[in-house]
Scaffold this motif. Structure first.
Motif, PDB file in Angstrom:
ATOM      1  N   TYR A 106       0.844  -1.197   0.000  1.00  0.00           N
ATOM      2  CA  TYR A 106       0.000   0.000   0.000  1.00  0.00           C
ATOM      3  C   TYR A 106       0.879   1.247   0.000  1.00  0.00           C
ATOM      4  O   TYR A 106       1.858   1.346   0.743  1.00  0.00           O
ATOM      5  N   ASP A 107       0.521   2.211  -0.819  1.00  0.00           N
ATOM      6  CA  ASP A 107       1.285   3.446  -0.961  1.00  0.00           C
ATOM      7  C   ASP A 107       0.809   4.470   0.062  1.00  0.00           C
ATOM      8  O   ASP A 107      -0.238   5.100  -0.108  1.00  0.00           O
ATOM      9  N   VAL A 108       1.577   4.659   1.133  1.00  0.00           N
ATOM     10  CA  VAL A 108       1.148   5.565   2.186  1.00  0.00           C
ATOM     11  C   VAL A 108       1.273   7.036   1.803  1.00  0.00           C
ATOM     12  O   VAL A 108       0.822   7.910   2.551  1.00  0.00           O
ATOM     13  N   SER A 109       1.857   7.317   0.638  1.00  0.00           N
ATOM     14  CA  SER A 109       1.910   8.709   0.201  1.00  0.00           C
ATOM     15  C   SER A 109       0.510   9.234  -0.119  1.00  0.00           C
ATOM     16  O   SER A 109       0.317  10.438  -0.277  1.00  0.00           O
ATOM     17  N   GLN A 110      -0.473   8.323  -0.200  1.00  0.00           N
ATOM     18  CA  GLN A 110      -1.860   8.733  -0.403  1.00  0.00           C
ATOM     19  C   GLN A 110      -2.430   9.428   0.826  1.00  0.00           C
ATOM     20  O   GLN A 110      -3.417  10.168   0.738  1.00  0.00           O
ATOM     21  N   ILE A 111      -1.822   9.167   1.989  1.00  0.00           N
ATOM     22  CA  ILE A 111      -2.328   9.701   3.245  1.00  0.00           C
ATOM     23  C   ILE A 111      -1.743  11.085   3.482  1.00  0.00           C
ATOM     24  O   ILE A 111      -0.579  11.336   3.194  1.00  0.00           O
ATOM     25  N   GLU A 112      -2.568  11.997   4.001  1.00  0.00           N
ATOM     26  CA  GLU A 112      -2.081  13.332   4.325  1.00  0.00           C
ATOM     27  C   GLU A 112      -0.825  13.216   5.198  1.00  0.00           C
ATOM     28  O   GLU A 112      -0.871  12.621   6.273  1.00  0.00           O
ATOM     29  N   PRO A 113       0.307  13.763   4.765  1.00  0.00           N
ATOM     30  CA  PRO A 113       1.561  13.595   5.507  1.00  0.00           C
ATOM     31  C   PRO A 113       1.497  14.046   6.957  1.00  0.00           C
ATOM     32  O   PRO A 113       2.031  13.380   7.848  1.00  0.00           O
ATOM     33  N   ASN A 114       0.830  15.163   7.227  1.00  0.00           N
ATOM     34  CA  ASN A 114       0.780  15.684   8.582  1.00  0.00           C
ATOM     35  C   ASN A 114      -0.171  14.901   9.474  1.00  0.00           C
ATOM     36  O   ASN A 114      -0.131  15.035  10.699  1.00  0.00           O
ATOM     37  N   VAL A 115      -1.034  14.103   8.861  1.00  0.00           N
ATOM     38  CA  VAL A 115      -1.892  13.196   9.626  1.00  0.00           C
ATOM     39  C   VAL A 115      -1.142  11.895   9.891  1.00  0.00           C
ATOM     40  O   VAL A 115      -1.107  11.394  11.018  1.00  0.00           O
ATOM     41  N   ALA A 116      -0.513  11.350   8.843  1.00  0.00           N
ATOM     42  CA  ALA A 116       0.241  10.105   8.998  1.00  0.00           C
ATOM     43  C   ALA A 116       1.357  10.251  10.016  1.00  0.00           C
ATOM     44  O   ALA A 116       1.667   9.314  10.772  1.00  0.00           O
ATOM     45  N   ALA A 117       1.965  11.444  10.067  1.00  0.00           N
ATOM     46  CA  ALA A 117       3.117  11.660  10.935  1.00  0.00           C
ATOM     47  C   ALA A 117       2.795  11.416  12.402  1.00  0.00           C
ATOM     48  O   ALA A 117       3.637  10.917  13.153  1.00  0.00           O
ATOM     49  N   SER A 129       1.099  23.281   7.991  1.00  0.00           N
ATOM     50  CA  SER A 129       1.879  22.748   9.100  1.00  0.00           C
ATOM     51  C   SER A 129       2.840  21.695   8.548  1.00  0.00           C
ATOM     52  O   SER A 129       2.693  21.235   7.420  1.00  0.00           O
ATOM     53  N   ALA A 130       3.816  21.318   9.354  1.00  0.00           N
ATOM     54  CA  ALA A 130       4.837  20.369   8.899  1.00  0.00           C
ATOM     55  C   ALA A 130       4.816  19.104   9.754  1.00  0.00           C
ATOM     56  O   ALA A 130       4.430  19.152  10.918  1.00  0.00           O
ATOM     57  N   PRO A 131       5.244  17.968   9.188  1.00  0.00           N
ATOM     58  CA  PRO A 131       5.233  16.706   9.939  1.00  0.00           C
ATOM     59  C   PRO A 131       6.039  16.749  11.232  1.00  0.00           C
ATOM     60  O   PRO A 131       5.735  16.001  12.166  1.00  0.00           O
ATOM     61  N   GLU A 132       7.051  17.626  11.321  1.00  0.00           N
ATOM     62  CA  GLU A 132       7.834  17.659  12.559  1.00  0.00           C
ATOM     63  C   GLU A 132       7.035  18.175  13.746  1.00  0.00           C
ATOM     64  O   GLU A 132       7.476  18.087  14.887  1.00  0.00           O
ATOM     65  N   TYR A 133       5.846  18.721  13.488  1.00  0.00           N
ATOM     66  CA  TYR A 133       4.978  19.149  14.584  1.00  0.00           C
ATOM     67  C   TYR A 133       3.896  18.108  14.862  1.00  0.00           C
ATOM     68  O   TYR A 133       2.816  18.429  15.338  1.00  0.00           O
ATOM     69  N   ALA A 134       4.207  16.858  14.548  1.00  0.00           N
ATOM     70  CA  ALA A 134       3.209  15.793  14.687  1.00  0.00           C
ATOM     71  C   ALA A 134       2.736  15.622  16.114  1.00  0.00           C
ATOM     72  O   ALA A 134       1.601  15.240  16.359  1.00  0.00           O
ATOM     73  N   GLY A 135       3.587  15.883  17.093  1.00  0.00           N
ATOM     74  CA  GLY A 135       3.155  15.807  18.472  1.00  0.00           C
ATOM     75  C   GLY A 135       3.867  14.751  19.284  1.00  0.00           C
ATOM     76  O   GLY A 135       4.572  13.896  18.753  1.00  0.00           O
ATOM     77  N   ALA A 136       3.673  14.816  20.584  1.00  0.00           N
ATOM     78  CA  ALA A 136       4.326  13.900  21.506  1.00  0.00           C
ATOM     79  C   ALA A 136       3.597  12.570  21.587  1.00  0.00           C
ATOM     80  O   ALA A 136       2.400  12.485  21.335  1.00  0.00           O
ATOM     81  N   LEU A 137       4.353  11.535  21.938  1.00  0.00           N
ATOM     82  CA  LEU A 137       3.782  10.252  22.312  1.00  0.00           C
ATOM     83  C   LEU A 137       4.085  10.055  23.790  1.00  0.00           C
ATOM     84  O   LEU A 137       5.242  10.042  24.195  1.00  0.00           O
TER      85      LEU A 137
END
Length: 474
Positions: A154-165, A418-426
């Protein structure tokens, strides 16, 4: 993997809430590569594998399989979920039947899952709120979604990058599939802004203070902005500053050992700006988010602005009853100089490990249906959550919805800016952390503590909670 008994102990601690914090060292390299479709297999990325998925996964015969799906969507959202499940059952040609079971609120679902571990898993797929992400990774209950993604190609580039991150760890492993995602917005009363002669929408908390008098004196507002005491907003304000909440790459490189919002100054910046608005009479104490006072103040025409989720847009438009024009803008920064972004909230889909590849294959086919462009366009139109795949924006259903609700375009623009580096804490103790943050903000507004004391208390109490968690999981 962590032993299930550990996860069972920790599950009892889950309480109601719905997002996580952001930072500039969160998921930059790892989640960025995953979101762009270049991440490797789970075994290559370093994540433990489930032992369920084989090389034959894409060709497994799923005929006669029943997939049990636990979710927490009630009301209108539940009706939309039922529609999608029924559509899948009617249209799939793989002999799969999905049984969707509403489990109540997010906390009810995760606690039901915990109880089920004693005998059997009870479900094949479960919807878990984002606060439970680190918890689920640690639990040992799941098949990492990356295994299914890689096995099926499955090609995950289909998913919004900032959501996938958000759901991807530093090693490039996506553990769950995004499904219902949202971000916060600034809602504003266009009629009040016009009456006050304000043409530039504030982009930061100090700028909100600058237009406060005009909105109250010429615009007719009784409140300038209604801000619920909500840990999510605190976390988003960290995100807007581009600062981490916890150490170890915001909990993505390894389990967090302490908060860093006290060391990097992010928390004090937030509380000082918030308290300044409160002291000037522009942002009164409207209570915690569960009271919905902020939303009521805005939709009734009392407050000129409010903070709220993108997923609340349709409800806000309905409750305001057309009495004024509702505007939407990006979530405000703490300072005009801030260069960060926003993170997502909501929930994702987790495949549970029942040691059965046939069940896993059937579950994956259902997941792919739920995130298809057609399904996501429908889901967006019915609920207000983002379509998590970019191709959904080409569906006529999506286009018609944007035409009817142009305010939603703001949410998409903000997500893309927004950028993927702001994806958030775990953080496994996020629910407890959020309660601590909210208590201290409430104490500050009530005059019991200063902003400095509130930050110190937050850091101390959350660090104690992290330490206790890590001792159990050590």
């Amino acid at each position: 993997m962590k032993k299930r008994v550990i996860a069972s102990i920790l599950a009892a601690a889950m309480v109601m809430s719905s997002l996580a914090a952001c930072g500039n060292s969160g998921s930059g390299t790892g989640s960025g590569s995953s979101a762009s479709g270049t991440s490797g297999a789970s075994s290559e990325s370093g994540a433990e594998t489930s032992g369920v998925i084989t090389d034959n996964f894409a060709n497994v015969d799923t005929n006669g399989t029943t997939v049990t799906f636990w979710h927490s969507m009630g009301g209108v959202n539940g009706e939309a979920m039922d529609y999608l499940v029924n559509k899948f059952n009617e249209e799939n040609t793989d002999g799969i039947t999905v049984e969707a079971v509403y489990q109540g609120e997010y906390d009810d679902t995760i606690n039901k899952l915990k109880s089920a571990q004693i005998g059997n898993m009870g479900a094949d797929l479960v919807q878990i709120y984002d606060l439970g992400t680190r918890f689920m990774i640690d639990s040992g209950w799941v098949i990492p979604m990356q295994e299914m993604i890689d096995a099926d190609g499955y090609d995950v580039s289909q998913i919004e990058p900032n959501v996938a991150a958000y759901y991807t760890t530093e090693d490039g492993t996506m553990y769950s599939m995004p499904f219902n995602s949202s971000t916060p917005l600034l809602y504003y009363n266009k009629d009040m802004f016009d009456a006050a002669g304000i043409t530039e929408i504030p982009t930061s908390l100090p700028e909100i203070a600058e237009v406060g008098d005009a909105l109250m004196n010429q615009g007719g507002a009784q409140e300038v902005i209604a801000i619920s005491i909500y840990g999510w907003y605190f976390e988003q304000f960290l995100c807007k500053q581009g600062l981490d909440m916890v150490d170890n790459g915001n909990g993505r490189e390894a389990a967090a050992t302490k908060v860093v919002f006290d060391e990097n100054g992010g928390a004090l910046n937030i509380l000082n700006a918030w308290y300044d608005l409160y002291q000037q009479g522009y942002a009164p104490n409207v209570g915690r988010s569960g009271s919905d006072t902020a939303t009521t103040d805005f939709t009734s025409g009392k407050a000129a602005m409010m903070l709220g989720s993108t997923a609340s847009l349709k409800q806000v438009l309905e409750d305001s009853g057309g009495n004024f024009e509702v505007g939407t803008a990006y979530y405000p920064a703490v300072s005009p100089d801030d260069q960060g972004g926003v993170s997502i909230g909501g929930a994702s889909l987790w495949a549970l490990n029942n040691n059965d590849e046939k069940q896993a294959a059937a579950t994956w086919k259902f997941i792919k249906f739920l995130i298809s462009p057609e399904s996501q366009a429908y889901w967006n139109a019915q609920t207000g959550y983002f379509p998590i795949v970019t191709a959904a924006q080409e569906e006529q259903t999506f286009k018609d919805n944007i035409a009817q609700y142009p305010q939603f375009q703001t949410a998409l623009d903000q997500l893309h800016d927004s950028a993927p580096e702001y994806a958030g804490a775990l953080l496994s103790v996020f629910p407890e952390s959020r309660q601590i943050v909210e208590t201290q903000i409430e104490n500050m507004l009530n005059g019991s503590v200063t902003p400095e004391e509130a930050v110190d208390n937050m850091a101390s109490d959350i660090n104690d909670t992290i330490e206790e968690y890590n001792l159990v999981n050590g």
